[in-house]
Design a protein around this motif. Structure first.
Motif, PDB file in Angstrom:
ATOM      1  N   SER A  11      34.041  39.898  42.651  1.00 37.07           N
ATOM      2  CA  SER A  11      34.830  38.659  42.615  1.00 37.07           C
ATOM      3  C   SER A  11      35.989  38.769  41.632  1.00 37.07           C
ATOM      4  CB  SER A  11      33.928  37.487  42.217  1.00 37.07           C
ATOM      5  OG  SER A  11      33.367  37.703  40.927  1.00 37.07           O
ATOM      6  N   ARG A  12      35.976  39.807  40.804  1.00 33.37           N
ATOM      7  CA  ARG A  12      37.061  40.006  39.831  1.00 33.37           C
ATOM      8  C   ARG A  12      38.257  40.737  40.436  1.00 33.37           C
ATOM      9  NH1 ARG A  12      36.674  38.881  34.605  1.00 33.37           N
ATOM     10  NH2 ARG A  12      34.682  38.407  33.633  1.00 33.37           N
ATOM     11  N   ILE A  13      38.120  41.224  41.665  1.00 35.21           N
ATOM     12  CA  ILE A  13      39.194  41.998  42.293  1.00 35.21           C
ATOM     13  C   ILE A  13      39.846  41.195  43.411  1.00 35.21           C
ATOM     14  CG2 ILE A  13      39.704  44.043  43.684  1.00 35.21           C
ATOM     15  CD1 ILE A  13      37.580  45.546  42.155  1.00 35.21           C
ATOM     16  N   SER A  14      41.169  41.162  43.414  1.00 37.01           N
ATOM     17  CA  SER A  14      41.924  40.600  44.535  1.00 37.01           C
ATOM     18  C   SER A  14      42.935  41.635  45.004  1.00 37.01           C
ATOM     19  CB  SER A  14      42.638  39.313  44.122  1.00 37.01           C
ATOM     20  OG  SER A  14      43.560  39.548  43.072  1.00 37.01           O
ATOM     21  N   VAL A  15      43.383  41.509  46.242  1.00 31.64           N
ATOM     22  CA  VAL A  15      44.293  42.487  46.849  1.00 31.64           C
ATOM     23  C   VAL A  15      45.568  41.779  47.280  1.00 31.64           C
ATOM     24  CG1 VAL A  15      44.608  44.150  48.725  1.00 31.64           C
ATOM     25  CG2 VAL A  15      42.374  43.916  47.623  1.00 31.64           C
ATOM     26  N   GLU A  16      46.696  42.419  46.992  1.00 32.34           N
ATOM     27  CA  GLU A  16      48.005  41.845  47.343  1.00 32.34           C
ATOM     28  C   GLU A  16      48.860  42.927  47.987  1.00 32.34           C
ATOM     29  OE1 GLU A  16      51.963  40.481  44.804  1.00 32.34           O
ATOM     30  OE2 GLU A  16      49.976  40.121  43.948  1.00 32.34           O
ATOM     31  N   LYS A  17      49.481  42.645  49.105  1.00 33.26           N
ATOM     32  CA  LYS A  17      50.356  43.614  49.772  1.00 33.26           C
ATOM     33  C   LYS A  17      51.750  43.579  49.148  1.00 33.26           C
ATOM     34  CE  LYS A  17      48.185  44.018  54.322  1.00 33.26           C
ATOM     35  NZ  LYS A  17      48.419  43.942  55.783  1.00 33.26           N
ATOM     36  N   VAL A  18      52.258  44.761  48.830  1.00 35.65           N
ATOM     37  CA  VAL A  18      53.590  44.901  48.241  1.00 35.65           C
ATOM     38  C   VAL A  18      54.243  46.148  48.837  1.00 35.65           C
ATOM     39  CG1 VAL A  18      52.921  43.798  46.054  1.00 35.65           C
ATOM     40  CG2 VAL A  18      52.721  46.291  46.312  1.00 35.65           C
TER      41      VAL A  18
ATOM     42  N   ASP B 233      39.884  40.257  35.226  1.00 40.06           N
ATOM     43  CA  ASP B 233      40.300  40.201  36.625  1.00 40.06           C
ATOM     44  C   ASP B 233      41.375  41.235  36.913  1.00 40.06           C
ATOM     45  OD1 ASP B 233      38.519  38.158  36.984  1.00 40.06           O
ATOM     46  OD2 ASP B 233      40.021  36.563  36.783  1.00 40.06           O
ATOM     47  N   LEU B 234      41.317  41.810  38.119  1.00 39.01           N
ATOM     48  CA  LEU B 234      42.257  42.845  38.542  1.00 39.01           C
ATOM     49  C   LEU B 234      42.961  42.434  39.833  1.00 39.01           C
ATOM     50  CD1 LEU B 234      40.074  46.070  38.070  1.00 39.01           C
ATOM     51  CD2 LEU B 234      41.834  45.202  36.521  1.00 39.01           C
TER      52      LEU B 234
ATOM     53  N   LEU C 127      36.592  47.028  48.084  1.00 41.15           N
ATOM     54  CA  LEU C 127      36.594  46.728  46.650  1.00 41.15           C
ATOM     55  C   LEU C 127      36.670  45.220  46.420  1.00 41.15           C
ATOM     56  CD1 LEU C 127      39.011  49.555  45.435  1.00 41.15           C
ATOM     57  CD2 LEU C 127      36.545  49.426  45.033  1.00 41.15           C
ATOM     58  N   ASP C 128      37.498  44.561  47.200  1.00 42.37           N
ATOM     59  CA  ASP C 128      37.645  43.103  47.097  1.00 42.37           C
ATOM     60  C   ASP C 128      36.312  42.412  47.382  1.00 42.37           C
ATOM     61  OD1 ASP C 128      38.638  40.544  46.929  1.00 42.37           O
ATOM     62  OD2 ASP C 128      39.758  40.638  48.801  1.00 42.37           O
ATOM     63  N   THR C 129      35.616  42.912  48.401  1.00 39.55           N
ATOM     64  CA  THR C 129      34.336  42.312  48.797  1.00 39.55           C
ATOM     65  C   THR C 129      33.246  42.544  47.755  1.00 39.55           C
ATOM     66  OG1 THR C 129      34.892  42.679  51.128  1.00 39.55           O
ATOM     67  CG2 THR C 129      32.573  42.288  50.605  1.00 39.55           C
TER      68      THR C 129
ATOM     69  N   LEU D  88      31.379  48.115  39.221  1.00 38.57           N
ATOM     70  CA  LEU D  88      32.280  46.962  39.229  1.00 38.57           C
ATOM     71  C   LEU D  88      31.689  45.775  38.479  1.00 38.57           C
ATOM     72  CD1 LEU D  88      33.686  47.107  42.884  1.00 38.57           C
ATOM     73  CD2 LEU D  88      34.688  48.000  40.771  1.00 38.57           C
ATOM     74  N   ALA D  89      30.385  45.742  38.340  1.00 34.57           N
ATOM     75  CA  ALA D  89      29.756  44.688  37.547  1.00 34.57           C
ATOM     76  C   ALA D  89      30.122  44.810  36.069  1.00 34.57           C
ATOM     77  CB  ALA D  89      28.238  44.734  37.725  1.00 34.57           C
ATOM     78  N   MET D  90      30.661  45.961  35.683  1.00 32.55           N
ATOM     79  CA  MET D  90      31.035  46.201  34.291  1.00 32.55           C
ATOM     80  C   MET D  90      32.493  45.831  34.007  1.00 32.55           C
ATOM     81  SD  MET D  90      29.196  49.962  34.153  1.00 32.55           S
ATOM     82  CE  MET D  90      29.777  50.375  32.517  1.00 32.55           C
ATOM     83  N   LEU D  91      33.215  45.358  35.017  1.00 30.63           N
ATOM     84  CA  LEU D  91      34.608  44.948  34.798  1.00 30.63           C
ATOM     85  C   LEU D  91      34.663  43.827  33.760  1.00 30.63           C
ATOM     86  CD1 LEU D  91      35.940  44.838  38.485  1.00 30.63           C
ATOM     87  CD2 LEU D  91      36.383  46.611  36.773  1.00 30.63           C
TER      88      LEU D  91
END
Length: 517
Positions: A49-56, A21-22, A44-46, A15-18
């Protein structure tokens, strides 16, 4: 579903290679599997810092999509992508973030040329070693072309969907809800099937080779490496790089390598070949070989390649029973890979046809998954190693029937029975079952050489101790030859022998063309 510390550590490094932002858009409910998925999303979110999670709300629950911020990538994982599919998840995260897929420019061009909107769905089993290659291929297409989207569907999570579609072999691929293909298929093969194929014009300007290898399995890869190490112009024409090894799970008899898996070994072969200036022409099938001043190899697309020497290493394929019902029920109960498809028959009754090592190993493997295994051997005795036979006969849910000549596979929409004749009595019997795994050996891929190169009654190319055929300058190696034993390690040596034989032949005929490493 908490990840263990070792996996967390590896994942954090990836994930450091991202590169961007996702947003992971997740669709969950109150089920245990949804809770497991939400835990993975939180991990993954934790970890980045480039990953966020959204409920859909997505088409299937539990599932999640991998997206750039403000964009829809078209990549969805329905069910947890663990087991063999964990790599598919990591690659999807990296590639959607902006990290370029490792694909040739010519392939990228073909993918981007697709204008028609297409949605693909791949049903997988987490124990299937072929499924990740397919998932990753379609994900790459989705990353590179906004007209393409793809959903991985884990069969264990969506059992009702799998049963409704009567899927009995994985990977099972659907395009816009219609069946597209079953089994392992490469990115190049997908593009060919979609009509985005290479044409003869791409090969017109290729110079003559010193060694042209036809076939990309262990023998072909070995031959190419040995030839290239001599500093001469080398090419490979491969229908499917890696050949039959792609469909092999456990490999434990390559000396110096205690254990590996087929796809991993093929990746190692590809990596080794890539270390040399070898012209690799994948998903290309030879149609004809003709000896003129140079040896001409005509491809099925009409292109003609020329070389001073040719090494044929086209390998072999699964031998089929040739009985009524085999083709009709392929992927509907008739299967050839117990490792890939075995989990789909959990709790069911199946048969394995074939009493050699592969058949007995398949029966042992399946016995731990299915309700009952019946192994059918046409001869009076099994041919497998005694240690395998002893293990097989110790299992309580296995029946061994010898002198059994399979005559028909029957069913409705899927397999429901198999018929055989007892050759010792002439009596016909029928077994009620839901699956048939065929493990009766291999057939050499040499049909295009009929009448051109000397072969034995089995269609195997006859070679001498230098792996030379009856045609000067044409050599052969691996499972397509009359070698006594068909083993990966023997094919590797056979390819090396053929390359050295070809080089020696050229030294005695005309100097080869040296190329820079």
């Amino acid at each position: 579903m908490a990840l263990d510390n070792q996996i967390k550590g590896q994942l954090k490094q990836y994930l450091a290679m991202l590169e961007g932002d996702l947003v992971l858009k997740v669709s969950v409910d109150d089920s245990k599997k949804s809770q497991d998925m939400m835990e993975l999303m939180t991990e993954l979110d934790t970890l980045s810092s480039r990953i966020s999670v959204e409920k859909v709300t997505l088409e299937r629950t539990p599932s999640f999509s991998v997206n750039r911020v403000g964009e829809d990538s078209g990549i969805v994982f329905a069910g947890l992508p663990l087991g063999h599919e964990f790599t598919s998840l990591v690659l999807a995260l990296l590639q959607v973030s902006g990290r370029a897929p490792k694909v040739d420019d010519s392939i990228i061009k073909r993918i981007k040329a697709i204008k028609e909107p297409m949605h693909f769905e791949t049903y997988v089993s987490l124990t299937c070693h072929n499924c990740p290659d397919v998932v990753q291929a379609f994900n790459i297409m989705a990353v590179l072309n906004p007209n393409i989207s793809h959903t991985m569907i884990e069969g264990g999570t969506f059992k009702e969907e799998v049963e409704a579609k009567e899927i009995m072999a994985v990977p099972a691929i659907y395009r816009d809800k219609e069946f597209f293909e079953g089994g392992r298929i490469t990115l190049e093969e997908i593009l060919d099937k979609l009509g985005s194929s290479s044409n003869a014009d791409e090969f017109n300007d290729k110079e003559a080779y010193d060694v042209l290898v036809v076939g990309g399995g262990p023998a072909g890869a070995s031959a190419a490496v040995y030839a290239a190490r001599k500093g001469i112009r080398t090419g490979i024409v491969a229908d499917r790089f890696g050949g039959q090894v792609n469909d092999t799970l456990s490999i434990e008899n390559i000396i110096g390598t205690t254990a590996t898996e087929g796809p991993k070994f093929v990746a190692a072969l590809e990596g080794h070949v890539a270390e040399y200036p070898i012209d690799v022409m994948n998903t290309q099938r030879a149609a004809r070989i003709d000896k003129k001043d140079l040896i001409e190899v005509e491809l099925e697309n009409g292109a003609i390649l020329k070389s001073k020497t040719v090494i044929i290493s086209t390998g072999a394929r699964y031998r089929q029973l040739g009985v009524k019902g085999e083709q009709e029920f392929k992927n509907k109960g008739v299967a050839y890979c117990p490792h890939c498809d075995g989990p789909l028959f959990k709790g069911k009754d199946v048969a394995v046809v074939g009493g050699g090592n592969s058949g007995v190993e398949a029966a042992i493997d399946l016995a731990g998954i299915v309700n009952h295994v019946t192994l059918l051997q046409r001869n009076a005795e099994l041919k497998a190693d005694q240690v395998l036979q002893d293990r097989l006969r110790s299992l309580p849910n296995v029946t061994v029937i010898t002198n059994a000549l399979t005559t028909e596979i029957t069913g409705d929409s899927t397999v429901n029975s198999l018929s055989y004749i007892d050759s010792s009595t002439g009596e016909e019997h029928t077994i009620a079952l839901q699956g048939v795994f065929i493990q009766i050996g291999l057939l050499p891929n040499t049909e295009f050489l009929q009448g051109v190169i000397d072969m034995n009654e089995h269609g195997e190319i006859i070679v001498d101790r230098h792996n030379a055929t009856n045609i000067p300058g044409v050599f052969a190696a691996g499972d397509c030859t009359d070698t006594a034993y068909k083993q990966i390690v023997i094919s590797l040596g056979s390819g090396a022998t053929a390359a050295l034989g070809a080089f020696d032949y050229m030294m005695r005929q005309a100097a080869p063309t040296l190329v820079e490493a």
